[in-house]
Design a protein around this motif. Structure first.
Motif, PDB file in Angstrom:
ATOM      1  N   LEU A 190      33.743 -14.190   3.529  1.00 48.45           N
ATOM      2  CA  LEU A 190      34.763 -14.167   4.584  1.00 48.45           C
ATOM      3  C   LEU A 190      34.510 -13.016   5.557  1.00 48.45           C
ATOM      4  CD1 LEU A 190      37.983 -14.917   2.479  1.00 48.45           C
ATOM      5  CD2 LEU A 190      36.873 -16.446   4.118  1.00 48.45           C
ATOM      6  N   SER A 191      34.085 -11.879   5.021  1.00 48.04           N
ATOM      7  CA  SER A 191      33.778 -10.717   5.862  1.00 48.04           C
ATOM      8  C   SER A 191      32.607 -11.012   6.798  1.00 48.04           C
ATOM      9  CB  SER A 191      33.444  -9.516   4.977  1.00 48.04           C
ATOM     10  OG  SER A 191      32.956  -8.452   5.746  1.00 48.04           O
ATOM     11  N   ALA A 192      31.557 -11.654   6.261  1.00 47.81           N
ATOM     12  CA  ALA A 192      30.402 -12.019   7.093  1.00 47.81           C
ATOM     13  C   ALA A 192      30.808 -12.994   8.195  1.00 47.81           C
ATOM     14  CB  ALA A 192      29.313 -12.640   6.217  1.00 47.81           C
ATOM     15  N   ALA A 193      31.677 -13.966   7.851  1.00 47.37           N
ATOM     16  CA  ALA A 193      32.172 -14.927   8.849  1.00 47.37           C
ATOM     17  C   ALA A 193      32.956 -14.209   9.941  1.00 47.37           C
ATOM     18  CB  ALA A 193      33.059 -15.981   8.168  1.00 47.37           C
ATOM     19  N   CYS A 194      33.773 -13.218   9.553  1.00 49.41           N
ATOM     20  CA  CYS A 194      34.528 -12.424  10.537  1.00 49.41           C
ATOM     21  C   CYS A 194      33.587 -11.652  11.457  1.00 49.41           C
ATOM     22  CB  CYS A 194      35.451 -11.430   9.823  1.00 49.41           C
ATOM     23  SG  CYS A 194      36.974 -12.152   9.234  1.00 49.41           S
ATOM     24  N   GLY A 195      32.526 -11.076  10.854  1.00 47.75           N
ATOM     25  CA  GLY A 195      31.555 -10.326  11.653  1.00 47.75           C
ATOM     26  C   GLY A 195      30.887 -11.208  12.706  1.00 47.75           C
ATOM     27  N   LEU A 196      30.496 -12.410  12.307  1.00 46.44           N
ATOM     28  CA  LEU A 196      29.886 -13.349  13.253  1.00 46.44           C
ATOM     29  C   LEU A 196      30.885 -13.761  14.335  1.00 46.44           C
ATOM     30  CD1 LEU A 196      27.923 -15.571  10.718  1.00 46.44           C
ATOM     31  CD2 LEU A 196      26.913 -14.097  12.459  1.00 46.44           C
ATOM     32  N   TRP A 197      32.145 -13.953  13.938  1.00 43.89           N
ATOM     33  CA  TRP A 197      33.186 -14.333  14.910  1.00 43.89           C
ATOM     34  C   TRP A 197      33.397 -13.233  15.938  1.00 43.89           C
ATOM     35  CZ3 TRP A 197      38.171 -11.999  15.328  1.00 43.89           C
ATOM     36  CH2 TRP A 197      39.006 -12.620  16.267  1.00 43.89           C
ATOM     37  N   VAL A 198      33.447 -11.965  15.488  1.00 41.93           N
ATOM     38  CA  VAL A 198      33.630 -10.835  16.412  1.00 41.93           C
ATOM     39  C   VAL A 198      32.468 -10.775  17.401  1.00 41.93           C
ATOM     40  CG1 VAL A 198      33.712  -8.299  16.587  1.00 41.93           C
ATOM     41  CG2 VAL A 198      35.045  -9.475  14.827  1.00 41.93           C
ATOM     42  N   LEU A 199      31.232 -10.932  16.876  1.00 44.68           N
ATOM     43  CA  LEU A 199      30.045 -10.896  17.743  1.00 44.68           C
ATOM     44  C   LEU A 199      30.067 -12.034  18.755  1.00 44.68           C
ATOM     45  CD1 LEU A 199      27.263  -9.575  18.304  1.00 44.68           C
ATOM     46  CD2 LEU A 199      26.296 -11.165  16.651  1.00 44.68           C
ATOM     47  N   ALA A 200      30.353 -13.247  18.278  1.00 46.13           N
ATOM     48  CA  ALA A 200      30.380 -14.424  19.164  1.00 46.13           C
ATOM     49  C   ALA A 200      31.467 -14.276  20.227  1.00 46.13           C
ATOM     50  CB  ALA A 200      30.617 -15.681  18.339  1.00 46.13           C
ATOM     51  N   ARG A 201      32.626 -13.761  19.830  1.00 48.10           N
ATOM     52  CA  ARG A 201      33.761 -13.609  20.753  1.00 48.10           C
ATOM     53  C   ARG A 201      33.464 -12.567  21.823  1.00 48.10           C
ATOM     54  NH1 ARG A 201      38.466 -10.271  20.196  1.00 48.10           N
ATOM     55  NH2 ARG A 201      40.311 -11.142  21.215  1.00 48.10           N
ATOM     56  N   HIS A 202      32.852 -11.440  21.402  1.00 44.59           N
ATOM     57  CA  HIS A 202      32.599 -10.342  22.341  1.00 44.59           C
ATOM     58  C   HIS A 202      31.452 -10.670  23.303  1.00 44.59           C
ATOM     59  CE1 HIS A 202      32.493  -6.336  23.945  1.00 44.59           C
ATOM     60  NE2 HIS A 202      31.255  -6.142  23.530  1.00 44.59           N
ATOM     61  N   LEU A 221      27.065 -21.129  18.484  1.00 52.02           N
ATOM     62  CA  LEU A 221      26.469 -21.152  17.151  1.00 52.02           C
ATOM     63  C   LEU A 221      24.955 -20.998  17.206  1.00 52.02           C
ATOM     64  CD1 LEU A 221      28.489 -23.930  15.269  1.00 52.02           C
ATOM     65  CD2 LEU A 221      28.402 -21.500  14.722  1.00 52.02           C
ATOM     66  N   ARG A 222      24.336 -21.648  18.194  1.00 46.97           N
ATOM     67  CA  ARG A 222      22.876 -21.569  18.329  1.00 46.97           C
ATOM     68  C   ARG A 222      22.435 -20.131  18.647  1.00 46.97           C
ATOM     69  NH1 ARG A 222      19.337 -25.751  19.089  1.00 46.97           N
ATOM     70  NH2 ARG A 222      21.075 -27.162  19.522  1.00 46.97           N
ATOM     71  N   LEU A 235      23.925 -17.415  17.737  1.00 48.30           N
ATOM     72  CA  LEU A 235      24.163 -16.529  16.596  1.00 48.30           C
ATOM     73  C   LEU A 235      23.012 -16.553  15.586  1.00 48.30           C
ATOM     74  CD1 LEU A 235      27.939 -17.145  15.808  1.00 48.30           C
ATOM     75  CD2 LEU A 235      26.914 -14.989  16.546  1.00 48.30           C
ATOM     76  N   ALA A 236      22.130 -17.546  15.705  1.00 46.59           N
ATOM     77  CA  ALA A 236      21.046 -17.693  14.726  1.00 46.59           C
ATOM     78  C   ALA A 236      20.144 -16.453  14.696  1.00 46.59           C
ATOM     79  CB  ALA A 236      20.216 -18.934  15.049  1.00 46.59           C
ATOM     80  N   LYS A 237      19.841 -15.895  15.882  1.00 48.79           N
ATOM     81  CA  LYS A 237      18.895 -14.773  15.938  1.00 48.79           C
ATOM     82  C   LYS A 237      19.445 -13.518  15.257  1.00 48.79           C
ATOM     83  CE  LYS A 237      15.608 -12.573  19.059  1.00 48.79           C
ATOM     84  NZ  LYS A 237      15.112 -12.460  20.444  1.00 48.79           N
ATOM     85  N   PRO A 238      20.658 -13.032  15.623  1.00 50.74           N
ATOM     86  CA  PRO A 238      21.177 -11.852  14.915  1.00 50.74           C
ATOM     87  C   PRO A 238      21.429 -12.112  13.428  1.00 50.74           C
ATOM     88  CG  PRO A 238      22.836 -12.743  16.427  1.00 50.74           C
ATOM     89  CD  PRO A 238      21.552 -13.422  16.734  1.00 50.74           C
ATOM     90  N   ALA A 239      21.828 -13.332  13.067  1.00 55.44           N
ATOM     91  CA  ALA A 239      22.049 -13.656  11.653  1.00 55.44           C
ATOM     92  C   ALA A 239      20.727 -13.608  10.884  1.00 55.44           C
ATOM     93  CB  ALA A 239      22.689 -15.032  11.517  1.00 55.44           C
ATOM     94  N   GLU A 240      19.656 -14.116  11.511  1.00 54.44           N
ATOM     95  CA  GLU A 240      18.334 -14.094  10.876  1.00 54.44           C
ATOM     96  C   GLU A 240      17.867 -12.660  10.632  1.00 54.44           C
ATOM     97  OE1 GLU A 240      13.730 -15.317  11.974  1.00 54.44           O
ATOM     98  OE2 GLU A 240      15.377 -16.346  12.988  1.00 54.44           O
ATOM     99  N   LYS A 241      18.092 -11.785  11.626  1.00 51.94           N
ATOM    100  CA  LYS A 241      17.693 -10.377  11.480  1.00 51.94           C
ATOM    101  C   LYS A 241      18.481  -9.708  10.358  1.00 51.94           C
ATOM    102  CE  LYS A 241      17.176  -6.036  14.019  1.00 51.94           C
ATOM    103  NZ  LYS A 241      17.718  -5.237  12.909  1.00 51.94           N
ATOM    104  N   ALA A 242      19.789 -10.011  10.293  1.00 53.56           N
ATOM    105  CA  ALA A 242      20.632  -9.419   9.242  1.00 53.56           C
ATOM    106  C   ALA A 242      20.168  -9.844   7.857  1.00 53.56           C
ATOM    107  CB  ALA A 242      22.092  -9.811   9.464  1.00 53.56           C
ATOM    108  N   ILE A 243      19.829 -11.130   7.705  1.00 55.78           N
ATOM    109  CA  ILE A 243      19.369 -11.647   6.405  1.00 55.78           C
ATOM    110  C   ILE A 243      18.027 -11.007   6.029  1.00 55.78           C
ATOM    111  CG2 ILE A 243      18.543 -13.726   5.216  1.00 55.78           C
ATOM    112  CD1 ILE A 243      20.690 -15.262   6.901  1.00 55.78           C
ATOM    113  N   LYS A 244      17.170 -10.820   7.035  1.00 53.56           N
ATOM    114  CA  LYS A 244      15.871 -10.193   6.796  1.00 53.56           C
ATOM    115  C   LYS A 244      16.056  -8.747   6.305  1.00 53.56           C
ATOM    116  CE  LYS A 244      12.884 -11.042  10.023  1.00 53.56           C
ATOM    117  NZ  LYS A 244      12.181 -10.903  11.324  1.00 53.56           N
ATOM    118  N   ASP A 245      16.970  -8.000   6.953  1.00 55.68           N
ATOM    119  CA  ASP A 245      17.247  -6.618   6.538  1.00 55.68           C
ATOM    120  C   ASP A 245      17.848  -6.584   5.133  1.00 55.68           C
ATOM    121  OD1 ASP A 245      16.333  -5.790   8.971  1.00 55.68           O
ATOM    122  OD2 ASP A 245      18.319  -5.491   9.862  1.00 55.68           O
TER     123      ASP A 245
END
Length: 324
Positions: free
Chosen positions: A185-197, A202-203, A205-215
């Protein structure tokens, strides 16, 4: 709110809060541009204090408060309630971080280290950031939501099942306060804040999400490596030897946990690996003989020992050196 005189406390509190769900090295990497921008805004003063204040806050929760990987893995290995570990860790982390901040205040007066160019934003870009209007940033509540949500849900589960055990509310909190559910739920909130700001779809968001998963992959490898190392030491009978040695010499398990964690930290550099390894070694001792105190204090002692004497085999050492 804190004003220019105590602006370093904002770095302290930010590091303290952000290191609850995020590795401390990453938190320092994220906050050091802010500390540098703040130093520019204050006329180049208190650079050492601003930089060290991030660590003073961040290290405390990195060591003591799940869901940071080290204490989270220790809580699971030692079969401790995660919410209880959170509450104790947050409580002990406050005086710990304040003591470290007081040291930072003292050493800042002794050292005169000017700001230099460093990786990331240049000094000119930092000056622009320092003067950027706050209206361009997300609001305080929205910014805090991804960090505060898992803490509230996990500790809420502990409180509900301690004081309202057996009620429908407590049963609901078992699900919502599960560490995995809370962090999803926290990760979903983080993506929502980024997308909103950033007005991202959705497309996008793939790049920052990919970088986060890699880290995160590196962190998962460190955690798994620490667990495997600890399991190997248990299988080799190290835990039994330590238990016998501690009993023969009359050494408290608290001092044993602190000392072994410190030696492992110096030897291989990672506080997380040291914490997980020691918890693997201590878990059999806890089940073999009842302790005269709650096992959560063994977790705290292990975390305290694991941060001692960080040097050149520690990734955090190089993050601090390079980014400042």
């Amino acid at each position: 709110w804190l004003g220019e005189k105590y602006s370093s406390l904002s770095m302290l509190v930010s590091g303290y809060v952000l290191s609850i769900p995020v590795f401390h090295d990453t938190v320092f990497y994220l906050l050091i541009p802010l500390a540098r921008a703040m130093t520019i805004r204050n006329g180049g003063k208190r650079y050492v204090l601003n930089a060290l204040s991030i660590g003073a806050g961040g290290v405390a929760t990195h060591l003591f408060v799940p869901p940071t990987p080290g204490p989270l893995a220790m809580a699971a290995t030692m079969n401790l309630d995660i919410g209880l570990v959170m509450i104790v860790g947050l409580t002990i982390g406050i005086p710990s971080s304040l003591a470290a901040w007081l040291y930072a205040v003292w050493i800042d007066r002794k050292l005169n280290i000017p700001m230099r160019e460093a990786p990331g934003a240049s000094l000119a870009e930092l000056e622009e950031i320092a003067n950027r209007p706050e209206s361009e940033l997300p609001g305080f509540f929205v910014s805090m939501l991804p960090i505060a949500l898992p803490v509230l849900l996990i500790t809420g589960n502990t409180v509900a099942n301690t004081f309202f055990s057996g009620t429908a509310f407590a049963q609901q909190m078992v699900f919502w306060g599960n560490a995995n559910v809370a962090l999803i739920l926290s990760a979903a909130c983080g993506l929502w804040v980024l997308a909103r700001h950033k007005n991202m779809g959705l497309r996008d968001l793939a790049k920052p999400a990919e970088k986060a998963i890699k880290d995160a992959g590196l962190i998962i490898m460190i955690t798994a490596g620490g667990g495997a190392f600890g399991g190997m030491l248990v299988a080799a009978g190290v835990a039994d030897s330590l238990s016998r040695g501690a009993s023969d010499m009359g050494i408290s398990y608290l001092f044993l946990a602190f000392g072994v964690a410190m030696m492992l930290r110096v030897a291989q550099g990672s506080a997380t690996v040291a914490m997980i390894t020691v918890s693997q070694m201590l878990a059999p001792l806890i089940t073999q003989s009842p302790l005269p105190y709650h096992p959560v204090y063994l977790l705290i002692a292990t975390g305290g020992g694991a941060i001692m004497a960080g040097w050149m085999n520690d990734s955090g050492f190089w993050v601090y050196k390079t980014m400042t």
